[in-house]
Design a protein around this motif. Sequence first.
Motif, short mmCIF file in Angstrom:
data_model
loop_
_atom_site.label_atom_id
_atom_site.label_comp_id
_atom_site.label_asym_id
_atom_site.label_seq_id
_atom_site.Cartn_x
_atom_site.Cartn_y
_atom_site.Cartn_z
N GLN A 1 61.87 -62.12 23.81
CA GLN A 1 62.57 -63.18 23.10
C GLN A 1 61.69 -64.38 22.84
OE1 GLN A 1 66.34 -63.51 25.30
NE2 GLN A 1 67.12 -62.08 23.80
N GLY A 2 62.29 -65.37 22.25
CA GLY A 2 61.56 -66.55 21.87
C GLY A 2 60.93 -66.37 20.50
N ARG A 3 60.21 -67.41 20.07
CA ARG A 3 59.57 -67.35 18.77
C ARG A 3 58.47 -66.31 18.76
NH1 ARG A 3 59.34 -72.87 18.75
NH2 ARG A 3 61.28 -73.47 17.78
N PRO A 4 58.42 -65.44 17.76
CA PRO A 4 57.39 -64.41 17.74
C PRO A 4 56.01 -65.04 17.83
CG PRO A 4 59.00 -63.97 16.05
CD PRO A 4 59.34 -65.31 16.62
N VAL B 1 55.42 -66.59 25.92
CA VAL B 1 56.44 -65.96 25.11
C VAL B 1 55.80 -65.02 24.10
CG1 VAL B 1 58.34 -66.43 23.54
CG2 VAL B 1 57.79 -68.06 25.34
N GLY C 1 72.41 -66.60 24.04
CA GLY C 1 71.06 -66.32 23.55
C GLY C 1 71.07 -65.56 22.23
N VAL D 1 67.20 -69.23 24.70
CA VAL D 1 66.78 -68.20 25.66
C VAL D 1 66.87 -68.75 27.09
CG1 VAL D 1 64.81 -66.83 26.40
CG2 VAL D 1 65.32 -67.05 23.98
N TYR E 1 67.89 -65.63 19.49
CA TYR E 1 66.89 -65.44 20.56
C TYR E 1 65.52 -65.98 20.18
CZ TYR E 1 65.85 -61.40 17.62
OH TYR E 1 65.55 -60.60 16.57
N GLN E 2 65.36 -66.41 18.92
CA GLN E 2 64.06 -67.00 18.58
C GLN E 2 63.95 -68.43 19.09
OE1 GLN E 2 66.22 -65.69 16.47
NE2 GLN E 2 65.26 -64.26 15.04
N ARG E 3 65.10 -69.04 19.43
CA ARG E 3 65.08 -70.42 19.91
C ARG E 3 64.79 -70.43 21.40
NH1 ARG E 3 70.70 -73.05 17.85
NH2 ARG E 3 70.39 -72.80 15.60
N PRO E 4 63.68 -71.05 21.79
CA PRO E 4 63.35 -71.09 23.23
C PRO E 4 64.46 -71.71 24.06
CG PRO E 4 61.50 -71.83 21.91
CD PRO E 4 62.63 -71.66 20.96
N LEU F 1 65.33 -61.05 34.09
CA LEU F 1 65.50 -61.73 32.80
C LEU F 1 64.21 -62.43 32.40
CD1 LEU F 1 69.11 -63.14 33.02
CD2 LEU F 1 68.28 -61.10 31.88
N ASN G 1 61.23 -58.94 20.05
CA ASN G 1 62.55 -58.50 19.60
C ASN G 1 62.64 -58.45 18.08
OD1 ASN G 1 65.29 -58.13 19.11
ND2 ASN G 1 65.90 -59.31 20.87
N GLN G 2 62.08 -59.49 17.45
CA GLN G 2 62.19 -59.61 16.01
C GLN G 2 61.78 -58.33 15.28
OE1 GLN G 2 62.22 -63.25 15.01
NE2 GLN G 2 62.93 -62.70 12.99
N TYR H 1 75.93 -64.26 28.28
CA TYR H 1 74.46 -64.29 28.19
C TYR H 1 74.00 -63.90 26.79
CZ TYR H 1 69.72 -62.47 28.67
OH TYR H 1 68.39 -62.20 28.47
N GLN I 1 62.94 -61.58 28.83
CA GLN I 1 62.85 -62.64 27.84
C GLN I 1 61.42 -62.99 27.51
OE1 GLN I 1 65.30 -65.75 29.56
NE2 GLN I 1 67.10 -64.93 28.50
N ALA J 1 70.52 -69.14 28.16
CA ALA J 1 71.15 -67.87 28.47
C ALA J 1 70.76 -67.39 29.86
CB ALA J 1 70.75 -66.83 27.42
N LYS J 2 69.48 -67.53 30.17
CA LYS J 2 69.02 -67.10 31.50
C LYS J 2 69.68 -67.93 32.60
CE LYS J 2 64.69 -67.85 32.85
NZ LYS J 2 63.23 -67.62 32.87
#
Lengths: 623, 479
Positions: free
Chosen positions: B421-424, B350, A157, A166, A160-163, B413, B354-355, A153, B417, A169-170
């Motif tokens: 996570q994901g794009r800020p 989102v 991921g 993410v 982690y900035q890439r949707p 999760l 994290n960033q 996981y 997430q 991974a889930k």
Amino acid sequence: MQGLTEILLLPLFGAVTIGAFKSLAPKRYAGIWASVLLVASFVLAVLADVHLAELAAGHRVISGTLFNWATGFGPKIAWNIYLDPLSGIWLLVITGVGALIHIYSNGYMHDDPDRGRFFGYLNFFIFSMLLLVLAGNLLVLLIGWGLVGLASYLLIGFWYQRPSAVQAAKKAFVMNTIGDVAILIGLALLYFRFHTVTYAGLFSTFAHATPNTAYFEWTAVLLFIGAMAKSAQFPLNGWLVDAMEGPTPVSALIHAATMVTAGVYLMARLYPLLRLAPDVAYAIAAIGAFTAIYAASSAFFQQDIKKVLAYSTLSQLGYMFLALGVGAYTAGVFHFMTHAFFKACLFLAAGSVIHALGGEQDLNQMGGLYKKMPWTTASFLAATLAISGIPPFAGFYSKEAILGQVFNSGHGLLWIVGVITAGMTSFYMFRLFLLTFFGAPRNKKLYDHAHEAPAVMTVPVVILGILAVIGGFFGSWLNGWLAPVFRMYPGASHAALEAGPVFGTVITVGLAVLAFFIAYWLYVLKRTAAKAGISTWPGKWMLAAYGVDTGWRNVAILPIQVVGTWFRDRIDQGILAAVVGVANGIWLWAEDLRPVQSGYVRRYGLSIMVGLGVILAYCLTRV
Amino acid sequence: MLWIFLLGIPLVGAFVTLAVSNGVAKVTAEVIAGIEVLAFIAFLVGPRATLDLSWIPAWGIRFHLTADGLALFLLGLTAVMSLVAIFASKADYGRTYFFWVLFLEFASMGLFGAVDLFLFYVFWELVLIPVFFLLTGWSGARGRLAALKWLIMNLFGSLFMLIGVVAVAVIYQQNTGHFSFEIASLTHLAISPAAQPWIFGSFALAFAIKAPLWPFHGWMPDAYGEAPPPITSLVAGVLSKAGVFGFLRVMLPIFAPELARYQTGLLIWVAVGLVYGAFMAVRQRDMKMVTAYASLSHLSMIALGIFSLTAAGIVGATFLMVAHGLMVGGLFLILGVVEERIGHREFNGVMGLNQGAPRLATYFLFFALAALGLPGLPGFAGEYMIIQGLVAHEVVFAGIAGFVLVVAAWYMLRLFQGIMQGRPNAPAVADLSRGQVAWLVPMALLIVVIGVWPAGITSQAVPSLFHAVHFVADRGGKN
């Protein structure tokens, strides 16, 4: 315990130290540190296996107990550690191939600002995987099983900035949880009946058990579901292709060479249980064969270099399950080993290509790279020949061992499926190879910038390429090495390697060679584009792996969401309204006490306290 | 003697805190809660003290507290979580706030230690008060409404329980000719068949409201949502255990035959809540509500273990109570940090925090993984034991529990997430401060230790529980 604790704890130590100090030390040290620890683990693993080999053939087990896990509700469950030739093979491949991939990653992840975290996760994965195979009971195995799922996981991921990463991974984690839970219930059933979950304890009792009871069938089915989830067998396969979102070394290590073979390990380990559930064994073979051909056909039209390899991994795992299901245990393990070599080689070589093209994975942008990347091309070719089953490359021996034994055991239909799949494998692998390395460059700009990978990446690829060439010659050694394991308990009378019929080998190799020529004709002579055919209906279906993801969405995800929404908007609103209704009722009743009622909320609380005090005082004075 | 300290430190400490100035109230409370943790450790390593004083002899009521295997680690949980909650509180909440927190600690300690039914009832009521005042005084906009719901529903339940307590005592008196509220002596009551379901139900209702168990969770969304994070963490982490604890402490000894008789019905009831909580958690848009409904589901899981009426299920439930307290308590504190940083509780789409805040993300993930039952962490151990108990006779419920574990991975999760996570997509937030890490690290270590070594708890919990389980078996239950 002959260094087993150290083998286990070294990578964990690496993960912890990297996690604690990654912000203090220069970035490149994380990769070097992680790689050094892995090489040390590999050396210790070799020593442990040498020690194992020195024991008498019937007693090749090193076991021990660290401390109790849980006690109190029946016979205790402990942290049992167990090394026998079967786990010894996995131990070598995990630490050996793992060390090569660690070294390779020093180059591949060189420019990533977050590579300390990457190597920390990678070491954590190795620890978890070693825990899985060195476990002496099913519960410790399940803990390792869950932790490799976590490592997978984290690494899928990683960006982690890439949707998409993410989501992937889930998906991987949740699908693997299905398997974890199945194993959990299966082992609970075993503990309930036999009051132990250790391999030795269970298997010695199984020897006297009656086969074919519903109890054994259910237990075996549950444990097999766990294996299916981890090894991505149909229909639990959707997550593995999405898992390609992770960095390529991760795909090589976790999603090709080691973690996804955990299901193979589990089923080989549980051969005494499969003896008691012959129907389940047949189902394993059938699902394996189906996954092999299903995934092979899904690979035909893929546009992404890593996705082709992902489907081929699924397909090869299918072969391994096919072997286990018909009782060809050594052949299954043999194919695991050769697959680890050639598939790790393919992924790492693909990683070098992606690295050279600045992150491009689309086959439509490749072509002609053999001039720029000779070492990578040669290694990729060796591995392609191996996976296609061309003699004398590694995959030929292990695949022949499986197909031969499927034939010998009388599973005609499964054999035909396996043979056809071998031809299909050759086709899509050569399609991939030719589209990547031959023909005219399809993207001139990328091609001009392409270059051979640095030595830190090329050397591991070449070593794996060599192993893909010679790996097949380990067969007879492996046969003797594993024999004590499969002699220990009844249930594996046909575990040893067997030769199949000669005509079978001729047909299989013939199909593979024919498929190569078709691929050559299509993609080199006719210069067919990679994306040709993807808008036709079979192309669409195959590209989407026949819609298995859509199926899951409609069957599992949507219903839960719909019911959850109904709970949220209807039922729970009703429950909340009921509280207010009851409260209002009490309110109206309390209207009679208007003089006391101040409307100030704190007063009510205070009056309760006072009231309680009065009651207590009354009680006390009554004494 | 030790019991005097265990109860006395937070009670006296509460009044000391009230006496000092607002500026040092938090430090004072920290010291007192720290001493209480030390007192618990003394308790753990020393002989298991009991306190048994005559209180109201005419009615046979005794001031009787003990720390058997069932209570021991819940006392520890109370001590640890109170300390952590005080650490995580803002100093400017003022001394009254810390007074109530310490008072809550005192009342919870008494509740988990009491083995006299009347004393149990007194502490049962006593815990309502500090939570009520904390909800009214230091909550969000709807805090008063939340407090009122909390009070009314719990008083409603308590009223029934009081009737039950009196009824049990009266029946005992009719059986033996004298009064006693000692739970251990109330075990062989001859309750008339007509009265049985009513008395049983009166206790079950009170416990179900306090936990809460579905569908008696009407007070929960507002209270968990509106309370300041440390208080949510205490109510969800510690007080919610009081409800399920009641089933073990009171109902298992007194109503063993009834539990065995109603077993299937009880299992179906809590299985509905188990699935309901999980499905609700999947569909929430408010981060605190995801965890609130996850907690509702977990409590049903604990109850499922209890109602399996097997040694494994009950040991697992006891273990999971402690584990859940640490995990969900920690998760609510982390969410409190997030809420403080971003200013709201919605997580639409989102956010990608994290960033900017990698440490926050790491600890968030750790507690989320613990809560979803990652193998190797304590939630897994508890769930395993509960499922082990369920496969004995009620394998269908083991399947339902397993299904919910998969959904749990999904909603946890989704929460992690979605926020991290994901794009800020939101302004970067500050990472955890050193002070915050200072209390998160010991909590995380504690969780790892009990996850890797559940035997540390289960081996202690056993003797008293086995007694209870064998008792069920002797009285015609299953085992």
